[in-house]
Design a protein around this motif. Structure first.
Motif, mmCIF file in Angstrom:
data_model
loop_
_atom_site.group_PDB
_atom_site.id
_atom_site.type_symbol
_atom_site.label_atom_id
_atom_site.label_comp_id
_atom_site.label_asym_id
_atom_site.label_seq_id
_atom_site.Cartn_x
_atom_site.Cartn_y
_atom_site.Cartn_z
ATOM 1 N N HIS A 99 -0.766 -108.750 -37.993
ATOM 2 C CA HIS A 99 -0.529 -108.157 -36.672
ATOM 3 C C HIS A 99 -1.618 -108.531 -35.673
ATOM 4 O O HIS A 99 -1.466 -108.275 -34.475
ATOM 5 C CB HIS A 99 -0.461 -106.630 -36.785
ATOM 6 N N ARG A 102 -3.773 -114.575 -33.953
ATOM 7 C CA ARG A 102 -2.990 -115.227 -32.897
ATOM 8 C C ARG A 102 -1.805 -116.005 -33.464
ATOM 9 O O ARG A 102 -1.824 -116.451 -34.609
ATOM 10 C CB ARG A 102 -3.870 -116.214 -32.127
ATOM 11 N N ASP A 103 -0.782 -116.190 -32.644
ATOM 12 C CA ASP A 103 0.384 -116.986 -33.021
ATOM 13 C C ASP A 103 -0.055 -118.336 -33.577
ATOM 14 O O ASP A 103 -0.939 -118.987 -33.012
ATOM 15 C CB ASP A 103 1.287 -117.231 -31.818
ATOM 16 N N PRO A 143 5.160 -113.680 -39.665
ATOM 17 C CA PRO A 143 5.744 -113.792 -38.323
ATOM 18 C C PRO A 143 4.977 -114.779 -37.442
ATOM 19 O O PRO A 143 3.866 -115.200 -37.776
ATOM 20 C CB PRO A 143 5.569 -112.371 -37.779
ATOM 21 N N ARG A 144 5.568 -115.153 -36.329
ATOM 22 C CA ARG A 144 4.913 -115.876 -35.236
ATOM 23 C C ARG A 144 4.254 -117.184 -35.659
ATOM 24 O O ARG A 144 3.250 -117.582 -35.107
ATOM 25 C CB ARG A 144 3.886 -114.983 -34.532
ATOM 26 N N GLY A 145 4.796 -117.828 -36.680
ATOM 27 C CA GLY A 145 4.249 -119.104 -37.110
ATOM 28 C C GLY A 145 2.939 -119.002 -37.873
ATOM 29 O O GLY A 145 2.253 -120.005 -38.065
ATOM 30 N N LEU A 146 2.587 -117.799 -38.325
ATOM 31 C CA LEU A 146 1.364 -117.630 -39.110
ATOM 32 C C LEU A 146 1.536 -118.290 -40.475
ATOM 33 O O LEU A 146 2.619 -118.287 -41.049
ATOM 34 C CB LEU A 146 1.032 -116.150 -39.307
#
Length: 196
Positions: A99, A102-103, A143-146
């Motif tokens: 959470h 950063r992306d 999530p978010r390309g992590l």
């Protein structure tokens, strides 16, 4: 990149800090007694360490470890040492960090399955196998390309020497550190990386 490195004062962590800084990355050092304090057996401590640093591109954990304990150990607590920090602590770290990073950032954990069975290593093998299975399964949920990966350093030369053993049986910490760099700077996802 701005990288939170947990376990920055240990044998592997110190080598990873040096390798990252040599490449121009900003490293925020965290340890039980570091500038950012964290105890991998305490979820509240993990949360506090993560939220104390803003704008993270990566989180790396080199802190979690377990000692060799004979299978016939006299207490369950001695035998299962490492469960809270090495396995559950790193799982907690991932769940909190996803959470806050950063992306497109990364989270890199530390496993430790050895090539050959080691006396006293049965529970450690269980914990490390569980951690590696977690990384492979959880990577698809990031999530978010992590990206989520783990390094399995095996025996580190300096650790063997500190134990009075032959260090040539292990990999130098500086070489292990390059494996962490591959995980942090590369594109791998859901992989267990071994020193080359």
């Amino acid at each position: 990149m701005k990288i939170l490195l947990i376990g920055a004062t240990g044998t592997i962590g110190s080598a990873v800090v040096a390798a990252l800084e040599d490449k121009g990355h900003e490293v925020v050092r965290a340890a039980r007694n570091g500038p950012v304090m964290v105890d991998m057996t305490d979820p509240a401590s993990i949360e506090a360490a993560l939220t104390s640093v803003r704008d993270l591109d990566a989180v790396v954990c080199c802190a979690a470890s377990g000692r060799l304990t004979p299978l016939a150990s006299t207490s369950d607590e001695d035998f299962t040492a490492g469960l809270d920090g090495k396995l559950l602590g790193q799982v907690t770290l991932v769940r909190r960090a996803l959470h806050l990073v950063r992306d497109g950032g990364s989270i890199t954990l530390t496993g430790g399955v050895f090539d050959e069975p080691t006396p006293g290593g049965a529970f450690g093998a269980l914990v490390n196998a569980g951690l590696e299975a977690f990384v492979e399964a959880a990577a698809i949920e990031m999530p978010r390309g992590l990206r989520l990966n783990a390094v399995s350093p095996g025996w580190v030369a300096e650790t063997l020497e500190a134990m009075g053993e032959d260090g040539t049986r292990g990999t130098p910490a500086s070489e292990v550190a390059r494996t962490y760099l591959r995980a942090i700077e590369g594109t791998t996802q859901g992989q267990i990386l071994l020193p080359r």
